[in-house]
Enzyme design. Structure first.
Site, PDB file in Angstrom:
ATOM      1  N   ASN A 284      29.376  21.280  73.465  1.00  0.00           N
ATOM      2  CA  ASN A 284      29.504  22.514  74.242  1.00  0.00           C
ATOM      3  C   ASN A 284      28.589  22.390  75.454  1.00  0.00           C
ATOM      4  O   ASN A 284      27.381  22.560  75.332  1.00  0.00           O
ATOM      5  CB  ASN A 284      29.100  23.709  73.353  1.00  0.00           C
ATOM      6  CG  ASN A 284      29.142  25.022  74.109  1.00  0.00           C
ATOM      7  OD1 ASN A 284      29.642  25.075  75.229  1.00  0.00           O
ATOM      8  ND2 ASN A 284      28.616  26.073  73.488  1.00  0.00           N
ATOM      9  N   TRP A 285      29.198  22.085  76.592  1.00  0.00           N
ATOM     10  CA  TRP A 285      28.387  21.876  77.810  1.00  0.00           C
ATOM     11  C   TRP A 285      27.894  23.196  78.395  1.00  0.00           C
ATOM     12  O   TRP A 285      27.041  23.186  79.284  1.00  0.00           O
ATOM     13  CB  TRP A 285      29.207  21.131  78.874  1.00  0.00           C
ATOM     14  CG  TRP A 285      29.411  19.676  78.599  1.00  0.00           C
ATOM     15  CD1 TRP A 285      29.096  18.994  77.450  1.00  0.00           C
ATOM     16  CD2 TRP A 285      29.981  18.713  79.491  1.00  0.00           C
ATOM     17  NE1 TRP A 285      29.431  17.680  77.583  1.00  0.00           N
ATOM     18  CE2 TRP A 285      29.977  17.467  78.822  1.00  0.00           C
ATOM     19  CE3 TRP A 285      30.507  18.769  80.784  1.00  0.00           C
ATOM     20  CZ2 TRP A 285      30.472  16.305  79.402  1.00  0.00           C
ATOM     21  CZ3 TRP A 285      31.001  17.616  81.369  1.00  0.00           C
ATOM     22  CH2 TRP A 285      30.983  16.388  80.685  1.00  0.00           C
ATOM     23  N   LYS A 286      28.464  24.308  77.936  1.00  0.00           N
ATOM     24  CA  LYS A 286      28.128  25.640  78.494  1.00  0.00           C
ATOM     25  C   LYS A 286      28.309  25.576  80.018  1.00  0.00           C
ATOM     26  O   LYS A 286      29.175  24.855  80.495  1.00  0.00           O
ATOM     27  CB  LYS A 286      26.717  26.044  78.075  1.00  0.00           C
ATOM     28  CG  LYS A 286      26.530  25.919  76.559  1.00  0.00           C
ATOM     29  CD  LYS A 286      25.279  26.529  76.039  1.00  0.00           C
ATOM     30  CE  LYS A 286      25.226  26.312  74.523  1.00  0.00           C
ATOM     31  NZ  LYS A 286      24.113  26.984  73.891  1.00  0.00           N
TER      32      LYS A 286
ATOM     33  N   HIS B 178      31.759  32.151  70.665  1.00  0.00           N
ATOM     34  CA  HIS B 178      30.386  31.619  70.690  1.00  0.00           C
ATOM     35  C   HIS B 178      29.412  32.796  70.787  1.00  0.00           C
ATOM     36  O   HIS B 178      29.718  33.818  71.405  1.00  0.00           O
ATOM     37  CB  HIS B 178      30.226  30.675  71.889  1.00  0.00           C
ATOM     38  CG  HIS B 178      28.917  29.951  71.871  1.00  0.00           C
ATOM     39  ND1 HIS B 178      27.763  30.531  72.344  1.00  0.00           N
ATOM     40  CD2 HIS B 178      28.575  28.726  71.406  1.00  0.00           C
ATOM     41  CE1 HIS B 178      26.762  29.675  72.170  1.00  0.00           C
ATOM     42  NE2 HIS B 178      27.234  28.578  71.597  1.00  0.00           N
TER      43      HIS B 178
ATOM     44  N   GLU C 232      27.004  33.341  72.606  1.00  0.00           N
ATOM     45  CA  GLU C 232      26.738  33.794  73.987  1.00  0.00           C
ATOM     46  C   GLU C 232      27.872  34.684  74.491  1.00  0.00           C
ATOM     47  O   GLU C 232      27.642  35.629  75.237  1.00  0.00           O
ATOM     48  CB  GLU C 232      26.512  32.570  74.897  1.00  0.00           C
ATOM     49  CG  GLU C 232      25.159  31.923  74.608  1.00  0.00           C
ATOM     50  CD  GLU C 232      25.102  30.419  74.819  1.00  0.00           C
ATOM     51  OE1 GLU C 232      25.944  29.858  75.530  1.00  0.00           O
ATOM     52  OE2 GLU C 232      24.180  29.793  74.232  1.00  0.00           O
TER      53      GLU C 232
ATOM     54  N   GLU D 276      26.518  28.765  63.507  1.00  0.00           N
ATOM     55  CA  GLU D 276      25.372  28.557  64.398  1.00  0.00           C
ATOM     56  C   GLU D 276      24.411  29.734  64.267  1.00  0.00           C
ATOM     57  O   GLU D 276      24.662  30.809  64.832  1.00  0.00           O
ATOM     58  CB  GLU D 276      25.841  28.475  65.854  1.00  0.00           C
ATOM     59  CG  GLU D 276      26.824  27.362  66.126  1.00  0.00           C
ATOM     60  CD  GLU D 276      26.890  27.044  67.611  1.00  0.00           C
ATOM     61  OE1 GLU D 276      26.570  25.912  67.972  1.00  0.00           O
ATOM     62  OE2 GLU D 276      27.241  27.926  68.399  1.00  0.00           O
TER      63      GLU D 276
ATOM     64  N   GLY E 107      19.553  26.431  71.180  1.00  0.00           N
ATOM     65  CA  GLY E 107      18.788  26.154  72.394  1.00  0.00           C
ATOM     66  C   GLY E 107      17.291  26.380  72.248  1.00  0.00           C
ATOM     67  O   GLY E 107      16.564  26.412  73.237  1.00  0.00           O
TER      68      GLY E 107
ATOM     69  N   SER F 116      20.477  23.366  67.947  1.00  0.00           N
ATOM     70  CA  SER F 116      19.434  22.348  68.139  1.00  0.00           C
ATOM     71  C   SER F 116      19.681  21.064  67.343  1.00  0.00           C
ATOM     72  O   SER F 116      18.740  20.417  66.894  1.00  0.00           O
ATOM     73  CB  SER F 116      18.047  22.924  67.830  1.00  0.00           C
ATOM     74  OG  SER F 116      17.761  24.001  68.715  1.00  0.00           O
TER      75      SER F 116
ATOM     76  N   GLY G  92      24.998  21.551  71.749  1.00  0.00           N
ATOM     77  CA  GLY G  92      24.774  22.046  73.107  1.00  0.00           C
ATOM     78  C   GLY G  92      23.957  21.043  73.907  1.00  0.00           C
ATOM     79  O   GLY G  92      24.476  20.044  74.399  1.00  0.00           O
ATOM     80  N   GLY G  93      22.649  21.304  74.008  1.00  0.00           N
ATOM     81  CA  GLY G  93      21.760  20.496  74.855  1.00  0.00           C
ATOM     82  C   GLY G  93      21.912  18.984  74.687  1.00  0.00           C
ATOM     83  O   GLY G  93      22.002  18.258  75.692  1.00  0.00           O
TER      84      GLY G  93
HETATM   85  P1  PGA Z   1      22.107  23.771  71.207  1.00  0.00           P
HETATM   86  O1  PGA Z   1      23.410  24.694  71.419  1.00  0.00           O
HETATM   87  O2  PGA Z   1      22.565  22.510  70.538  1.00  0.00           O
HETATM   88  O3  PGA Z   1      21.571  23.535  72.595  1.00  0.00           O
HETATM   89  O4  PGA Z   1      21.171  24.543  70.354  1.00  0.00           O
HETATM   90  C1  PGA Z   1      24.411  24.780  70.439  1.00  0.00           C
HETATM   91  C2  PGA Z   1      25.475  25.762  70.870  1.00  0.00           C
HETATM   92  O5  PGA Z   1      25.160  26.806  71.446  1.00  0.00           O
HETATM   93  O6  PGA Z   1      26.685  25.536  70.638  1.00  0.00           O
END
Ligand code: PGA
Length: 256
Positions: A10-12, A99, A101, A171, A177, A216, A237-238
């Site tokens: 997930n590059w956001k 998600h 967010e 999640e 994050g 994470s 994500g990251g």
């Molecule tokens: P993260 O994000 O790996 O940076 O914690 C995961 C996500 O939001 O899908």
């Protein structure tokens, strides 16, 4: 029956053409176990470019492109949205839905998320349904109630039989994050709860639906997380923005 494992990136709202090139070359000789799919979800702006470059580089056919969102509406006056037909047109076959967010910043409700999952399934796209509790909900012992209340509206909307084509990403919001990963034991316990929740409605669905862990995940902790009985991969994500790390995470996944 082997359950499919999935590693989804997930590059956001990150990345650019240089990252597209970087990831495509970084995955050139990635070693994937059988029964593993990799899904890379960039911003809408790079869906087409990433898909074309993956094909041009002849990457492993288990590597797919996914969208980070879709509209529950077919078409019309919905500025800034993307439809299932548009995703089909771009040959996209996965989509992240709900998600945390989207739920917290854009106020998507579980009912709206359910309609999006339904729209994705109707169009033959695989939805990656995100669920997860906040830190307060975890501390006050509400995790199971919160997760049930996020899954059930989707089952009610699509029906348990169609739910077999859904992927769930658990999640915990407090782990996204933040660098705070749930311990593998805690993640496993929650995944087991989700699997049992599904089994109450259909053993078949419970056996078949991949349950991904997100929050994470990185190259150092993925192996232990993915080794848990009910964890079938991750939503990253990251660490998915760094080709070297992401490649290691992809190689750690195995179907169960
Ligand atoms: P993260 O994000 O790996 O940076 O914690 C995961 C996500 O939001 O899908």
């Amino acid at each position: 029956m082997t359950r499919q494992a999935i590693v989804a990136a997930n590059w956001k709202m990150n990345g650019d053409s240089a990252l597209v090139d970087n990831i495509v070359s970084g995955l050139a000789n990635v070693k994937l176990s059988s029964h593993v799919d990799v899904v890379i979800c960039p911003s809408f702006a790079y869906l087409s470019e990433l898909n074309q470059k993956i094909k041009a580089a002849k990457l492993n056919e288990a590597i797919h492109v996914g969208s980070q969102n879709l509209s529950e509406h077919e078409s019309g006056a919905f500025t800034g949205e993307i439809s299932t037909a548009m995703l089909q047109d771009l040959a996209i076959n996965y989509v992240i839905v709900g998600h945390s967010e989207r739920r917290s910043i854009y106020k998507e409700t579980s009912l709206q998320v359910a309609k999006k999952v339904n729209a994705a399934l109707d169009a033959g796209l695989t939805p990656i349904l995100c669920i997860g509790e906040s830190e307060v909900e975890r501390v006050t012992g509400e995790t199971e109630a919160v997760l049930s209340a996020q899954i059930q509206p989707v089952i009610d909307e699509v029906g348990i039989d169609k739910f077999i084509d859904v992927v769930i990403a658990y999640e915990p919001v407090w782990a996204i994050g933040t660098g705070k990963t749930a311990s593998s034991a805690m993640a496993q316990e929650t995944h087991k709860f989700i699997r049992q929740f599904l089994a109450q409605q259909s053993e078949l669905v419970s056996d078949k639906v991949p349950l991904l862990y997100g929050g994470s995940v990185n190259a150092a902790n993925c192996e232990e997380l993915f080794a848990q009985t009910d964890i079938d991969g991750g939503l990253i994500g990251g660490a998915s923005l760094k080709a070297e790390q992401f490649k290691i995470i992809c190689s750690a996944a195995k179907g169960k």
